[in-house]
Structures are given as C-alpha cells and as structure tokens.
Enzyme design. Structure first.
Site, PDB file in Angstrom:
ATOM      1  N   SER A  87       0.985  -1.178   0.191  1.00 48.06           N
ATOM      2  CA  SER A  87      -0.091   0.067   0.141  1.00 48.06           C
ATOM      3  C   SER A  87       0.930   1.272   0.009  1.00 48.06           C
ATOM      4  O   SER A  87       1.646   1.537  -0.975  1.00 48.06           O
ATOM      5  CB  SER A  87      -0.772  -0.075   1.219  1.00 48.06           C
ATOM      6  OG  SER A  87      -1.791   1.052   0.942  1.00 48.06           O
ATOM      7  N   ASP A 144     -10.357  -3.894  -4.720  1.00 51.71           N
ATOM      8  CA  ASP A 144      -9.522  -2.757  -4.123  1.00 51.71           C
ATOM      9  C   ASP A 144      -9.651  -1.584  -4.782  1.00 51.71           C
ATOM     10  O   ASP A 144      -9.595  -1.353  -6.110  1.00 51.71           O
ATOM     11  CB  ASP A 144      -7.951  -3.454  -4.109  1.00 51.71           C
ATOM     12  CG  ASP A 144      -7.226  -2.416  -3.310  1.00 51.71           C
ATOM     13  OD1 ASP A 144      -7.432  -1.275  -2.722  1.00 51.71           O
ATOM     14  OD2 ASP A 144      -6.081  -2.673  -3.155  1.00 51.71           O
ATOM     15  N   HIS A 192      -7.977  -4.991  -0.273  1.00 52.13           N
ATOM     16  CA  HIS A 192      -6.902  -4.580   0.101  1.00 52.13           C
ATOM     17  C   HIS A 192      -6.361  -5.004   1.414  1.00 52.13           C
ATOM     18  O   HIS A 192      -7.043  -5.117   2.322  1.00 52.13           O
ATOM     19  CB  HIS A 192      -7.153  -2.945   0.300  1.00 52.13           C
ATOM     20  CG  HIS A 192      -5.970  -2.154   0.386  1.00 52.13           C
ATOM     21  ND1 HIS A 192      -4.926  -1.624  -0.726  1.00 52.13           N
ATOM     22  CD2 HIS A 192      -5.434  -1.499   1.556  1.00 52.13           C
ATOM     23  CE1 HIS A 192      -4.154  -0.791  -0.152  1.00 52.13           C
ATOM     24  NE2 HIS A 192      -4.078  -0.852   1.072  1.00 52.13           N
TER      25      HIS A 192
END
Length: 308
Positions: free
Chosen positions: A155, A250, A280
């Site tokens: 991320s 996501d 995610h």
C-alpha cells in the site's frame, strides 16, 4: 469472481466495527484504533530478530532486522509498511516481514519512517531513501550483502519503495535488483473505476484514502510530484524489475495496474498479478486466508530468484 469465502468472513468482522467520521478524525486517535485492529500472530521463527537505529533524512529511525538463517552474507530486502502514510509500525507488519524473510532466505529490514501529519510529504520517501542507503553501507555488520538488494512494501509502503527506486536511479544510489509492490498507492487522483466500484464495503474506502492524502500532503500541488504519485512520473525507464500484486476488490487496483502498464511501456520487466476475490491488505491475512498465503509465496519466490 466473488469474494473469497475467507476474505468475506474477515470483512464481516470489519463491518461490525464502528465507522470513523473522517470529517473530524484525529490521526493519533485513529492510529490507536487501527494499529491494534489485528491481533498479534505468531510468525515464522528467525535465527535473529534485532532492533536497529538507522539513518533517516533528519535523524535516526527505528528499524527491525530479521535474519532467517545463521549464515552471513544473506541478500538484503528492505521493507516499508503500509498504513496510508499515517499509521502502521514495526509491530503491525512483523508477521509479514517474518514470512518474507523465511520464504526469500534474505535478511529483511523493516523501516519505521516518519508518519504524517506530524511529518508531511516528502519526509517519508526521503527517510526511506536515507535508510536504504545506510543499510547498504552497513550491510556487512547486519550479516547481509548490500549488493544483492531488493525492496518491498504494501500500500503506502509500496509507494515508498517506488520512491526509493526513483531516487536511487536519479541520485546514483544503491543498485536495486527487484521491487515487490503489494497493492501500491501510485496516484493521488482517486478517480479510477475501481475507486468508484469499491468506494465502500471492502475494508479500504474512498473516504479513508481521501483522509490519508489530506494528512500526508502539504498542498494540492504536491499531488503531481512523482515521489507522491509515481504514476505521474515522466520517465520510468531506470526502475528495477518489478512484481506488482493487485487485489480484485480494492479501490487501488486500477492505479496499481496502470503503473504496471507504464513500466512495461518503459521497457522495465514487470509481472502484474490481479488476485481474484481479494481485498486491500490481504497479504497480511496470509496466516488465516489460504489464497493470500499462496500469493505471498509466489511473490516471495520471485524475490528469492532475483536475489540469488
């Protein structure tokens, strides 16, 4: 594809939690909540786990070394944790770093860069670059070989790995053999189809990402900086070979895959894997989500091959 059944069960637990009000949320309060959201999980056994102090852009940073094997001269994998540039720490990603060390047979170092909003952009990417340079310089003391260097991050951490690669290419920094990016943040626009399709109900939300960007950037003009939005960089030709993992459900899916397409067009070897049925953050769920463990093992195998 439908949501993976084990992922669906995790999502149901998240849906039972109170929803933050991002209009008035303070970063310190959200950190206390988020950083303790997942219970501690016993990770892979290591030969050595050592707390470090490494060089950052404006002072020393905490870091943690994981050595899976007794021998010295292991490849070096530098890891940057996710958390929207605002949250996350060495403990929230301890299990993932142990898994990466075990499966790559590399010395993994997780870096605790400065967080926003206390330290605004570009503090985090400059910290991560300075730390990577220090780790290469001191690799022998850590039982590692800095000439066999890779980066990884999830991320926001994937965004920071990209920033380090970008700076290393332009500042004649360390030679990076490979980078492994798990559902990376690559653009501050937040306007893709996947943002619209998965704006709510899939753990990471559009409102959450908007809030993260507000905490991280000083002003809107910084959205165009390639260290914040790598997708907007003019030239990607000097970036290292890349493994990029995206998740079907996501908001960040499309921007990550668009970045992989940019790498391919620039002639950079890249493998992009859209992981069906995943959300995610799923890589950190590998201990209790079977398909997440499979995807992690495949990515680790690619890192191991690149480093040996």
């Amino acid at each position: 594809m439908p949501l993976d059944s084990q992922i669906a069960a995790v999502l149901q637990q998240f849906r039972d939690l109170p929803e933050p009000d991002f209009r008035h949320l303070e970063a310190a309060d959200y950190r206390k909540f988020s950083d303790n959201l997942m219970p501690p999980i016993s990770g892979a056994a290591m030969h050595e786990v050592r707390e470090l102090r490494v060089r950052g852009a404006e002072g020393e940073l905490d870091a943690r070394l994981y050595r899976p094997l007794i021998q010295d001269n292991l490849p070096l994998l530098v890891f940057f944790h996710g958390g929207g540039f605002v949250m996350g720490n060495l403990d929230t990603h301890d299990n993932l770093c142990r898994a990466l060390a075990s499966q790559t047979c590399a010395a993994v170092v997780s870096v605790a860069y400065r967080l926003a909003p206390e330290a605004k952009f570009p503090a985090a990417p400059l910290d991560c670059y300075a730390a990577t340079c220090w780790l290469v310089e001191h690799s022998r003391e850590l039982g590692a070989d800095g000439r066999r260097l890779a980066l990884a991050g999830d991320s926001a951490g994937g965004n920071l790995a990209l920033a380090v690669s970008y700076l290393a290419a332009r500042w004649e920094g360390p030679n990076i053999r490979h980078q492994c990016l798990f559902y990376p943040v690559t653009d501050a626009a937040c306007d893709t189809v996947s943002y619209a399709d998965f704006a709510e109900g899939y753990f990471l939300t559009r409102a959450m990402m908007d809030w993260f960007w507000r905490q991280y950037l000083e002003n809107a003009a910084q959205k165009d900086d390639p260290l914040a939005s790598p997708l907007r960089a003019e030239d990607l030709t000097d970036l290292p070979p890349t493994t990029l993992i995206s998740a079907e459900f996501d908001p960040l899916r499309d921007e990550g895959e668009a970045f992989a397409q940019r790498l391919h067009a620039a002639g950079v070897p890249v493998r992009v894997q859209r992981c069906d049925g995943m959300i995610h953050g799923f890589i950190s769920m590998a201990p209790f989500v079977e398909r997440a463990a499979e995807h992690l093992a495949q990515a680790a195998a690619e890192l191991r091959e690149a480093l040996n």
